[in-house]
Design an enzyme around this catalytic site. Structure first.
Site, PDB file in Angstrom:
ATOM      1  N   CYS A  29      42.829  55.659  42.895  1.00  8.57           N
ATOM      2  CA  CYS A  29      42.292  55.393  44.260  1.00  8.57           C
ATOM      3  C   CYS A  29      43.343  54.515  45.144  1.00  8.57           C
ATOM      4  O   CYS A  29      44.338  55.252  45.813  1.00  8.57           O
ATOM      5  CB  CYS A  29      41.064  54.628  43.972  1.00  8.57           C
ATOM      6  SG  CYS A  29      40.124  54.459  45.462  1.00  8.57           S
TER       7      CYS A  29
ATOM      8  N   GLU B 176      37.340  58.349  39.575  1.00 13.30           N
ATOM      9  CA  GLU B 176      37.299  56.953  39.360  1.00 13.30           C
ATOM     10  C   GLU B 176      35.540  56.318  39.161  1.00 13.30           C
ATOM     11  O   GLU B 176      34.825  56.741  40.144  1.00 13.30           O
ATOM     12  CB  GLU B 176      37.582  55.995  40.417  1.00 13.30           C
ATOM     13  CG  GLU B 176      37.829  54.619  40.245  1.00 13.30           C
ATOM     14  CD  GLU B 176      38.421  53.673  41.367  1.00 13.30           C
ATOM     15  OE1 GLU B 176      39.106  52.762  41.155  1.00 13.30           O
ATOM     16  OE2 GLU B 176      38.372  54.182  42.507  1.00 13.30           O
TER      17      GLU B 176
ATOM     18  N   LYS C 135      44.900  50.502  36.572  1.00 21.19           N
ATOM     19  CA  LYS C 135      45.141  50.514  37.768  1.00 21.19           C
ATOM     20  C   LYS C 135      45.947  49.276  38.128  1.00 21.19           C
ATOM     21  O   LYS C 135      45.562  48.238  37.805  1.00 21.19           O
ATOM     22  CB  LYS C 135      43.907  50.467  38.498  1.00 21.19           C
ATOM     23  CG  LYS C 135      43.813  50.525  40.168  1.00 21.19           C
ATOM     24  CD  LYS C 135      42.369  50.957  40.739  1.00 21.19           C
ATOM     25  CE  LYS C 135      42.335  51.250  42.042  1.00 21.19           C
ATOM     26  NZ  LYS C 135      41.098  50.913  42.669  1.00 21.19           N
TER      27      LYS C 135
END
Length: 268
Positions: free
Chosen positions: A157, A44, A117
């Site tokens: 994440c 990321e 995301k």
């Protein structure tokens, strides 16, 4: 996919210069390819870990057009690998926000998938505060992409804390997890969460992390790892820049699912 295939996770300590970060990513992806990897995952924010969360707004690109995307596609093409390109900031429809986007490039440098995301990180305590929603517009659609290793579920994440996302992928060969876990949360939760998601879904996990101290003073946990469907850590890098590789073995994954057919035993 029948024979084992080598995959790689790249770990970086990205800074404030996108060109320098891209050069590092290129070197590490080429290294992974030289080791036989056919699919590589970048972390990321691989292209920028700024002094401020707002720094990424200045380099945000229109989807499908821009030097950051072009350079990343060229890395995949020159290395001849499937590249799950961490996250790049792409312009959102919301003012003063971006999408935190994973792009997947094939070995010809063609973009085959995009994932924005979904879950945005927020944390305060122990001297730290993070609020991704201040600068990021969340996605809403889970994405699975067909690759050289089979079906891969895309996540980023903080998504790791939401098992329903991974269950919703269906049967996958692996999930990719580009991440920049903080040192505090990573020390407590990173490894158990990755191993749990791999065990629950009886698939491989390829987790590529930021790992070190960045120019802003932020410290990221690192510990990029590749985990098998039984939850065994096959490769790990604690801190600093580097590459880890492991073989994804479809026969072994099939044996796990046959011996313990948990996916078929699902009721809810």
């Amino acid at each position: 996919m029948n024979a084992p295939i080598t995959v790689a996770a790249v770990q970086m300590v990205s800074g404030t210069d996108p060109d320098a970060n891209l050069a590092t990513a290129r070197t590490l992806v080429l290294d992974a390819a030289a080791r036989g990897a056919r699919l590589v995952v970048l972390p990321e924010y691989f292209v920028l870990m700024g002094m401020s969360d707002r720094d990424k707004l200045a380099i945000a690109e229109t989807p499908g057009d821009g030097p950051l995307q072009a350079a990343t596609a060229a890395i995949a093409r020159d290395a001849g690998v499937w590249l799950i390109a961490g996250t790049l900031p792409l312009r959102a429809d919301v003012a003063d926000k971006v999408r935190n986007t994973t792009l997947v490039f094939d070995p010809a440098g063609v973009c085959r998938a995009r994932y924005d995301k979904i879950h945005l990180f927020g944390f305060s305590g122990l001297g730290e505060r993070y609020s991704e929603s201040d600068t990021i517009d969340p996605g809403s659609t889970p994405v699975v992409v067909d690759t050289v290793i089979g079906r891969v579920g895309l996540s980023v994440c903080y998504d790791l804390r939401f098992p329903e996302l991974y269950r919703g992928f269906g049967e996958i060969a692996a999930f990719a997890l580009p991440a920049a876990f903080t040192a505090v949360t990573g020390e407590a939760h990173w490894e158990p969460l990755i191993r749990a998601r791999a065990i629950e879904n009886q698939c491989y996990a390829i987790a590529s992390a930021q790992g070190g101290t960045h120019p802003s003073g932020r410290k990221t946990h690192g510990h990029s790892m590749i985990v098998d469907p039984w939850g065994k850590v096959l490769a790990e890098l604690a801190q600093g820049e580097g590459v880890i590789t492991a073989d994804l073995d479809p026969a072994y994954m099939a044996s796990v699912r046959t011996r313990l057919p948990a996916l078929r035993h699902r009721v809810l």
